[in-house]
Each structure stands twice: as C-alpha cells, then as structure tokens.
Design a protein around this motif. Sequence first.
Motif, PDB file in Angstrom:
ATOM      1  N   SER A 221       0.883  -1.275   0.016  1.00  0.00           N
ATOM      2  CA  SER A 221      -0.016  -0.067   0.000  1.00  0.00           C
ATOM      3  C   SER A 221       0.843   1.361   0.024  1.00  0.00           C
ATOM      4  O   SER A 221       0.504   2.262  -0.628  1.00  0.00           O
ATOM      5  N   VAL A 222       1.963   1.091   0.882  1.00  0.00           N
ATOM      6  CA  VAL A 222       2.720   2.400   0.660  1.00  0.00           C
ATOM      7  C   VAL A 222       3.544   2.507  -0.690  1.00  0.00           C
ATOM      8  O   VAL A 222       3.542   3.413  -1.341  1.00  0.00           O
ATOM      9  N   VAL A 223       3.741   1.455  -1.362  1.00  0.00           N
ATOM     10  CA  VAL A 223       4.462   1.477  -2.925  1.00  0.00           C
ATOM     11  C   VAL A 223       3.344   2.017  -3.635  1.00  0.00           C
ATOM     12  O   VAL A 223       3.685   2.874  -4.633  1.00  0.00           O
ATOM     13  N   GLY A 224       2.008   1.828  -3.592  1.00  0.00           N
ATOM     14  CA  GLY A 224       1.054   2.384  -4.420  1.00  0.00           C
ATOM     15  C   GLY A 224       0.815   3.713  -4.203  1.00  0.00           C
ATOM     16  O   GLY A 224       0.237   4.305  -5.079  1.00  0.00           O
ATOM     17  N   ILE A 228       8.005   5.365  -4.421  1.00  0.00           N
ATOM     18  CA  ILE A 228       9.250   4.627  -3.639  1.00  0.00           C
ATOM     19  C   ILE A 228       9.166   3.215  -4.331  1.00  0.00           C
ATOM     20  O   ILE A 228       8.148   2.681  -4.873  1.00  0.00           O
ATOM     21  N   GLU A 229      10.474   2.812  -4.260  1.00  0.00           N
ATOM     22  CA  GLU A 229      10.663   1.311  -4.743  1.00  0.00           C
ATOM     23  C   GLU A 229      10.323   0.399  -3.798  1.00  0.00           C
ATOM     24  O   GLU A 229      10.249   0.566  -2.551  1.00  0.00           O
ATOM     25  N   ASP A 230      10.157  -0.793  -4.294  1.00  0.00           N
ATOM     26  CA  ASP A 230       9.715  -1.893  -3.480  1.00  0.00           C
ATOM     27  C   ASP A 230      10.911  -2.294  -2.675  1.00  0.00           C
ATOM     28  O   ASP A 230      12.183  -1.942  -2.972  1.00  0.00           O
ATOM     29  N   ALA A 231      10.901  -2.867  -1.280  1.00  0.00           N
ATOM     30  CA  ALA A 231      11.891  -3.183  -0.739  1.00  0.00           C
ATOM     31  C   ALA A 231      11.689  -4.538   0.022  1.00  0.00           C
ATOM     32  O   ALA A 231      10.877  -5.250  -0.079  1.00  0.00           O
ATOM     33  N   VAL A 232      12.928  -5.093   0.447  1.00  0.00           N
ATOM     34  CA  VAL A 232      12.844  -6.645   0.830  1.00  0.00           C
ATOM     35  C   VAL A 232      12.565  -6.490   2.433  1.00  0.00           C
ATOM     36  O   VAL A 232      13.382  -5.747   3.226  1.00  0.00           O
TER      37      VAL A 232
END
Length: 304
Positions: A221-224, A228-232
């Motif tokens: 939801s934060v990425v959407g 911001i890029e996706d994180a591990v």
Amino acid sequence: MDSLEFIWEWLASHPTIETFLKYLIWVAVVIVLTQYLKRLIRKNTGNSHIRYRSQKIIEVFGYLLLIIVTITYFTGNIKDMALAVGLFTAGITITLQELILSVAGSVYIFLVKVYQPGDRIEINGIKGDVIDIDSVYTSMMEIGQWVSSDNYSGRIVKLSNAFVFRGPVYNYSRDFPFIWDEFDLPVRYGSDLEEAKKIVLDIASAELSDYVKGSVEKWKSVVGRYYIEDAVVEPTLAITLTDNWVRLNLRYIVDYKKRRHTKHRLNELILRAIDQTQGRVALASTTIEIIRVPVLKVESEDEL
C-alpha cells in the motif's frame, strides 16, 4: 427594587457598557454549554476514540461560536464579518503569532492527518507517543532521553502545534507501522561461517515470520501510494571482514513498539545456538597481536 431600577436606568444611559455586559453573558453561556457537553460525552461514551473525537468537535464549534458572537456584537452586523475578521487578524498577528500558528497547526494536523493520538512520532528532536491533540498543544509521552532504547521516560511533553510548519515530523506508525532494525555479530576467524550464517538466518526467519507477513501488504500500500521502490522485508545478512573478526550484520523488519524486545530475543536465541556448536562457531572479542617486542637493555650497578 430601587437598586435594580437604578442599575437598569444606569445601563440604559450607557449603551456601550450594556452591550459589553451582554457580550460577556453570551461568552459565559457558550463556555458553560461547551464544558457541559464535553463532560456529558466523557460520562456516556465508552469508546475512547469516539469520545476523544466528539470532545474535539464540540471544542472547535465552541471557538467558532465565540468568534461569531464577538464579531456580531462589536460590528453590529453579521454581514461585516469578513472585514472584521481581516481587521482583527491584522491587529493581532504580530503579538499572537505563535498562538495563531498553533491553532492553524491543529487544523492542519486534523485535516491532513499528520498524526493522531496513539501514533509514535518524533518532532523538534522530541520522540514519544501522542496522547492528546488540542487546539494549541500536542501532548506526548516521552521516549528515550536518559532511558535506553524505546522506553518511556515518564515525562509528558506539551509541544506547540506550530512545530508542524517548522521542520520534519517523523511518524513511526502512520502508513507503515514497521521499522527496519539491525545488529552486528562478531564471529572469530576460523569459525564455520556457513553454519554461523545458517544459525542467524534460521532464527531470524522463525522469530520474525509474523512481522514479515504483516508488513508485506502494508508495504504494498505504501508503494502504491508514494513514489518509492519496493523493498525486501525478509531478514538479510551481510558479511564484513575487519581486523579482529568477521562481522555478520543482520537486517530485519519489526513492529515499531517491539524493537527492544525483539533484539533481545534474537540475541538470546543466537547465543544459545552458538553455544551448542561445540566450538565450530565462536564469538570474537577485540584482540591485539604483538608483532615485535622491543629489546630492553638493563644495566646493573656493578656495570656502572
């Protein structure tokens, strides 16, 4: 009776004073009514969130009603409100600058939802959990200072709402209630590094599985929502060679309120597992290797 008649006749001959007294009576009525409604809500509303919101709404309406009453009495016409507000604002901006910014900050906090009661934030160098937001101040239960880690110090801090306009507001829980944490594990040279890595990652994966699962959807939801890029979010391990040991750096995600307990739990389990390797994996400490011992010449008294 004579005294009352005298007072009424005197007030009738001084219309300005009569108007001012009526204004004070209206102000008193508004304040008493506002406090009565807030007390009524406190007694009859069980849900703390609804109770808090309702009291704040009543408080805001009380302020608005006082402004309307003030403008009406001192301008004589509600149509002159815009002009009166402009003159009033221009006259007190310099002297009540901080108060105006604080009130504006409270409106901004509620509308934009910068933070709300229950959030953990850091603002103006002060970190803590928000316990109340009124029209002027934000109250926080302080964290840190002389207390280590994320523990309460016991002090309640009142911070002007104007600070939301003066610097960054760090929110630990608004959109993503997890944080990344890490710690270093020094492993002695000559140890079985593969076994050491397996111990650390297996324990971290088992202990943090609930946090990893809970954070995946939140992070999506934060990425959407933001650029911001996706994180591990799964635990990761990095190795660094130093002069004294091999440093294993464990990075993992954790609930922002359970950082200290989680780090304690991971260290405890990893230490217990290393002790069971019977020396194949050993923790290191600072060592000093002497390369050359200087030659010392000692002369006795007879030689002198």
